[in-house]
Structure formats: C-alpha cells, structure tokens
Design an enzyme around this catalytic site. Structure first.
Site, PDB file in Angstrom:
ATOM      1  N   LYS A 179     -32.949  83.039 119.149  1.00 30.92           N
ATOM      2  CA  LYS A 179     -33.711  83.808 118.168  1.00 30.92           C
ATOM      3  C   LYS A 179     -33.028  85.141 117.892  1.00 30.92           C
ATOM      4  O   LYS A 179     -33.060  85.656 116.775  1.00 30.92           O
ATOM      5  CB  LYS A 179     -35.139  84.022 118.662  1.00 30.92           C
ATOM      6  CG  LYS A 179     -36.002  82.767 118.728  1.00 30.92           C
ATOM      7  CD  LYS A 179     -37.426  83.134 119.121  1.00 30.92           C
ATOM      8  CE  LYS A 179     -38.324  81.898 119.135  1.00 30.92           C
ATOM      9  NZ  LYS A 179     -37.995  80.982 120.226  1.00 30.92           N
ATOM     10  N   ARG A 204     -35.020  71.169 113.309  1.00 35.51           N
ATOM     11  CA  ARG A 204     -35.532  69.828 113.555  1.00 35.51           C
ATOM     12  C   ARG A 204     -36.661  69.558 112.571  1.00 35.51           C
ATOM     13  O   ARG A 204     -37.049  70.447 111.790  1.00 35.51           O
ATOM     14  CB  ARG A 204     -36.076  69.718 114.977  1.00 35.51           C
ATOM     15  CG  ARG A 204     -37.136  70.780 115.303  1.00 35.51           C
ATOM     16  CD  ARG A 204     -37.725  70.622 116.683  1.00 35.51           C
ATOM     17  NE  ARG A 204     -38.522  71.768 117.096  1.00 35.51           N
ATOM     18  CZ  ARG A 204     -39.771  72.022 116.725  1.00 35.51           C
ATOM     19  NH1 ARG A 204     -40.371  71.202 115.875  1.00 35.51           N
ATOM     20  NH2 ARG A 204     -40.418  73.080 117.162  1.00 35.51           N
ATOM     21  N   GLU A 238     -39.781  92.428 119.366  1.00 37.95           N
ATOM     22  CA  GLU A 238     -39.889  92.744 117.953  1.00 37.95           C
ATOM     23  C   GLU A 238     -41.257  93.352 117.658  1.00 37.95           C
ATOM     24  O   GLU A 238     -42.232  93.137 118.391  1.00 37.95           O
ATOM     25  CB  GLU A 238     -39.667  91.510 117.082  1.00 37.95           C
ATOM     26  CG  GLU A 238     -40.673  90.409 117.255  1.00 37.95           C
ATOM     27  CD  GLU A 238     -40.347  89.187 116.407  1.00 37.95           C
ATOM     28  OE1 GLU A 238     -41.301  88.475 116.038  1.00 37.95           O
ATOM     29  OE2 GLU A 238     -39.162  88.926 116.131  1.00 37.95           O
TER      30      GLU A 238
END
Length: 670
Positions: A116, A292, A200
């Site tokens: 990420k 995916r 974050e």
C-alpha cells in the site's frame, strides 16, 4: 481459449468460476484441503486434487502443491479467485515459470500494488489524489509515533500488504497509538506474513467507492463504473451496490479517469479494483488497488450484462477487450444491483463467527431479479478454518428503491438452521433510513450498531410472540398423534396434546426465550382456538391454521399471516417485514445462577491462542484483556469477567483449543 484450468481457491468463488468455465466448455480442476474433501467446489469440478491439511497454510497457501496439481492434471492456466494466493506475486511468478498462465495481472503489477505504501507513492507521482500520511520502510515504533503526531489524529494504521479489512486500526489520540500499532502489526503478520504498516490521515464520515478496471495485453484499459461499499463493520464490507446513490455523473467521470490513470501507471492487465475514500463534499483519495476480482463483482455484472470471469479468461488467453468496452469511456448501467453477504456469525455476540452443519438452508430461488452465489448447500458444514460465508445474495431491478424491496423479499425467503446467521441483522440493515436514504458512511454501523443489533434495534413484539406460541401449540398438537403411533398404545387418550381437562379448559404454558429473556405464555383451548396471556397482555387466537410453513390466524379480530419454521427447540416467525427468532424452553426447568459462570474465561469457539497476557497469581480488573484468540480469520479479545486474582491459566500461545474450553480460572471458582 483454454481447454482446462485449475482453480486455486475454494467456496463460492471456486463454484462461480466453475459455472463460467462449464458454459464456455472449459474443463475445471479443483484443489482441496482435508477439511474440504466433500465441499461443493470439489463436487462440481471435473476433477480435484488434495493439497494438504485443513489450515490454509497447509493447503490453499501451498503454491508449490497447487502448481504440481495443475501440471499433473494437464491444466493450462490457474485462476486464483480472491484471497489466499490471488495477490501473491511470488506465486504468479512461479506459475509462469512452470509454463502455465496466471489468470490475473503480472507479478510486477502485484508487487507495485501489493505494498500500500508503494502504491500511494506511485499514484501520487501520477497525479492520482492520495491521503496524506507516512509510507516509509522505517518501522521503528518511536519513528511511527512521531509521524503519527505529525499527521495528526484521528489517523489510520494499515497493514502495508494485504486487504480485506485485516490489519487496520483507527487511532484517535496519541496515548492509544502504541497498543493499536502492536495489535495491527500482529494481525498483519498472521494474515499476510509481513508486519509493515503505513499511516494516513483518517477522513471523517467517508464513503468507500471503488471502480472496476480491466486491461488487456494490447494496451487497452477501461473502467466499468463504480460500486459503493460504504456499509461496513470493522472495515468489512456488508452491503455493496451499483450505481452509487452518492456519485453524480460529473464525479463518476473524474473518478473513472483517475481509476484508469492508476491502472495505466501499472500497464495493468486483467481485472482489478481501484478503491477510493470519498469525503462528504465529493473530495476523493486513492486508497488501494486490489489486483484481483472482488467479492462484490456480481453487482457490476448484473447492471452491465457482463461475465467478468469470462473477460478474465479471454484476456489471459491473449484476446483483446470487446470493442464495445474500448470505444466507450464509460459503460451505461442498466438498473440497480445490490449485494449482501450471508454469514454464519452471531451479531448478538459481537458477530462471533460460527461453524457447524447447515441442518437447514433455504435461499430464494434464482430469477432474473435474484442471483445466489454460494459454496455450500443444506447438509454441508461451515468449518472453523475458513471465512464463514454461507452465500452472497445479489438482486437487480430497474431502480434503487425496487432493488431494495427485492432484497427484502430475498432475505425473507432465507432460513438457516445450524450455526447462527446474520440474516436478521441484514433485514434490519436494508430497512434502515441510513441505507434507504443513501447516506451511510463507512463508520456508521460501528457508531450506531445498537440500531441494528439486539433489543435496542426494536422493542419486543407481543403480536409475534403470540403468533410463535400459536404456531408451537398447533405444531405440538400435530406431532403428538405421530409420536403416539410409534408407541405401545397408539389409541391412548394420554397421547393427545390438546390440554383437555375434565370440567374446565386445560392450561398449557409455552416458554419462549427472546434474546435470553424468559417469556411465559399461558394458553387455554385447542385446535387453533386459544386464549393467550403474556405478562399482562392478552390475545385471542381463532381459526388458526399451520399449513406448509404458513400460519394464518385471527388474533384479536385481525387475520394475519406469518411464515413459520421450526428448528432444534426453536421457532422462527416472519411477518413479511421483520424476522423473530425464539428458542423454545421447557415449561419447568432449573436454571444455573448467572454468577456461577463469572469465574472462568472460556473459548467462544474453536481456534488458536495468539497471545497470553496474564499468569497465575496476577491481579486483574474487570474487562482486562487476558488472551487473544484467532479463529475464522478474526482476532478475538478474551477479557476477565470480573476483578480478582487469577488461579490458573490453562492455555499457551500457539495452542489450538476447542469451543467452551476453560482457558483462565479466577480464585473463588467452584
């Protein structure tokens, strides 16, 4: 196109891929663990190979065993489904080295998106909006604490590798940071094998909106519109829909362009999902790319008339995306689709995952408006080793209001006996104003869970209680002659269950447990005509009939209908709007003092002990965390039932324990 593929997964996604392959004339190969030897995906595939023990690490995560099965079976390609190895770049590389085709993006794309942190840096460089935060490799706790203070609270700690809501914590103050960091890192390590995290800024009251993207090996990349997944509990999606009731055409255009830009930055091939956090004012930030197919992909298929698995197969075989998709910057949607996930879990007990045999499983019949994706049928077992999903319910209609009504009807047709399910919770969800008005955000369920679960979600219903008692009386009267026929004297008057007494009407007591509350209903009468009383409330039930699961009764002059089902000492009634589930208890029974169970900590279900935080002789406070247990992909915190001194700890980190095993005893226990 491929002649034979292997599906490196289980459950409903494996069954879903098998259906598409069968339609295309492609042979399918399944793999299975010891726990899944009789599973539906094994039964439906053309052939199947065992790959190890019941734990995922011993079977579905054994890439070398799965590749060996593919080579042995003559498969040309491997479809990874979602979860397990679907986003494992090393596995994708190994598949390619074995001369097979990995049905998904390249290992290079996965490596760039598998982190990420790296994904955020890449997206920021390509002009895709990202949330401010820290994505560095330095994971020193002191540095992370300083970075957290710089970013400001509230903030989110997220596992840098993985997804599915695992390894995520919201921290609202500096003094909460260290404990949440430790827990997040441990969960990330257990789920993904790596404990790196990123930090974050946490956007208050955000919406979760994602875009389905598709790329081919010819350089074409398109988006297939958005899905809204804002109804979440502890970061796990509960309801998904498309189109989003929040997204305007202008916002859809801007977000779609950002999603395509994100995919183009990777030279992306095959199916992927670009996920965004969206603020109340429409400001949006890149969150991650799932490399995916997503669990919620059916809603996209329902409104676009596409089979995304077929697209995956064709792209993996080297074909170009259909021209109709390439020519249009966006694909016009037809109607509205909604998906819910039916789980074996107990919302009344903190959504504790369940396991066990599905003694009864009734789902709505498939139709142009209703689709069921499931990996189990009645008689199958929901095991302790994997996700406890029973089925996905997907509905479609011409507009959102009609689709919501279709979902209510589909849920009303569901009946699960065996492990507890979340069906009652889902029924409340799709009728709640936050959902019907399209204003739910990702934190709403966690902030207002009492509106959906437990007594706070709705007061008891005397009418439903009287209907349940009436149904039980009719059921008891109908069953008594059947039992007597099997006895020594089938004509004995004592075999009747009508409460008859000489000289006066007999009295029967029906005892129901309504969320643990003991409810006694007295009944006089028989054969569908009763005088009922419960805690001062009175009712007269006349002309009551129970036919094929439907109760029709005139109660206090109003004739009503309920759907009724009986389980193991359980009565379930549904009035078309709300489901009521009551346990039937003996009229006269000894009950244990509740305090007697307050001296022990027991395992709520089978699982593995991850951490032990107490030892014999320790003084503990009420509610203090004593152990952490991992079961069915979740971490469960086990806490002290009262203040006191620990007498014994009967489990160690790494131990596998059975349900109801005594793990900790406090001094003073019997």
């Amino acid at each position: 196109m491929f002649k034979r593929i292997l599906i490196a997964n289980r459950g409903e996604i494996a069954c879903r891929v098998i259906r598409t392959c069968r339609r295309l004339g492609i042979e399918t190969v399944a793999v299975y663990s010891e726990a899944d030897a009789g599973a539906q995906h094994v039964r439906q595939a053309d052939r199947a190979y065992p790959v190890g023990g019941p734990r995922p690490a011993d079977s579905y995560l054994r890439g070398e065993a799965i590749i060996e099965a593919a080579l042995q079976s003559g498969a040309q390609a491997i479809h990874p489904g979602y979860g397990f190895l679907s986003e494992n770049a090393d596995f994708a590389d190994a598949v390619t080295r074995a001369g097979l085709v990995f049905i998904g993006p390249s290992a290079d794309s996965m490596r760039r998106m598998g982190s990420k942190a790296g994904a955020k840096e890449l997206m920021s460089a390509r002009g895709v909006p990202v949330v401010p935060g820290y994505t560095g490799e330095n994971q020193d706790p002191a540095l992370l604490a300083r970075e957290a203070s710089r970013i400001g609270f509230p903030l989110m700690i997220k596992a840098a590798h993985g997804g599915g809501g695992k390894g995520m914590r919201i921290v609202r103050s500096a003094d909460e940071f260290a404990a949440n960091l430790e827990s997040c890192q441990r969960e990330a390590k257990n789920a993904f094998g790596r404990d790196r995290v990123l930090l974050e800024r946490y956007v208050e009251h955000p919406r979760h909106i994602e875009f389905q993207v598709f790329g081919d090996a010819h350089g074409n990349i398109v988006h297939l519109n958005e899905r809204e997944c804002s109804a979440q509990r502890r970061y796990q999606k509960v309801l998904e829909e498309t189109p989003s009731p929040f997204v305007t055409p202008e916002l859809r255009t801007r977000m779609g362009e950002a999603a395509v830009a994100a995919a183009r930055a990777l030279d992306y091939v095959n199916a992927g999902t670009v996920e965004f956090i969206v603020g109340p004012a429409g400001d949006f930030y890149f969150m991650e790319i799932n490399t995916r197919l997503q669990v919620e992909h059916p809603v996209t298929e329902m409104v676009l008339g596409l089979d995304l698995v077929e697209l995956q197969l064709r792209v993996a075989a080297g074909e170009e995306l259909p021209g109709s998709l390439i020519r249009n910057k966006s694909v016009p949607a037809n109607g509205h689709a909604i998906e819910l996930r039916l789980y074996a879990e107990d919302p009344e007990q903190g959504f504790l995952p369940g396991s066990g045999r599905l003694e009864r499983l009734r789902l709505p019949p498939p139709s142009p408006h209703v689709r069921i994706d499931s990996g189990v049928i009645e008689g199958d077992t929901v095991t302790i080793f994997y996700d406890p999903m029973i089925a996905k319910l997907i509905v479609w209609d011409r507009d959102r209001a009609s689709a919501l009504q279709r979902m209510r009807e589909a849920l009303a047709a569901c009946d699960v006996v065996g492990p507890k399910s979340n069906v009652e919770f889902l029924e409340r969800l799709v009728r709640h104003p936050a959902v019907t008005e399209g204003r739910i955000d990702t934190g709403y369920l966690d902030r207002h869970l009492d509106e959906f679960v437990g007594a706070g979600a709705g007061a008891h219903d005397d009418g439903a209680r009287f209907a349940a008692a009436t149904a039980w009386l009719l059921h008891e009267e109908a069953e008594a002659p059947k039992r007597s026929l099997a006895g020594a004297d089938p004509h004995s008057p004592w075999a009747r269950a009508d409460g008859w007494r000489l000289g006066h009407p007999g009295k029967r007591i029906v005892v129901l447990l309504d969320r643990g509350e003991r409810v006694e209903i007295t009944a006089h009468g028989a054969s569908g005509n009763y005088r009922l009383e419960c805690a001062g409330a009175h009712a007269a039930a006349a002309r009551a009939r129970l036919d094929d699961g439907t109760l029709s009764a005139e109660i206090d002059g109003v004739t009503r209908r309920w759907q009724v089902a009986f389980g193991r000492d359980e009565i379930r009634v549904h009035d078309g709007t709300r489901r009521h589930v009551y346990a039937h208890a003996p009229s006269f029974a000894w009950t244990q003092d509740a305090a007697a169970s307050g001296d022990r900590v027991v395992a709520p279900m089978p699982g593995r002990i991850v951490v032990v935080k107490a030892a014999a002789g320790d003084e503990v406070a009420e509610g203090q965390e004593l152990l952490v247990m991992e079961a069915m992909k979740m971490e469960l915190s086990l806490k002290s039932p009262r203040a006191g001194r620990i007498d014994a700890v009967q489990a160690a980190a790494g131990d596998f324990v059975e349900a109801d095993a005594v793990l900790v005893e406090l001094e003073g226990h019997p």
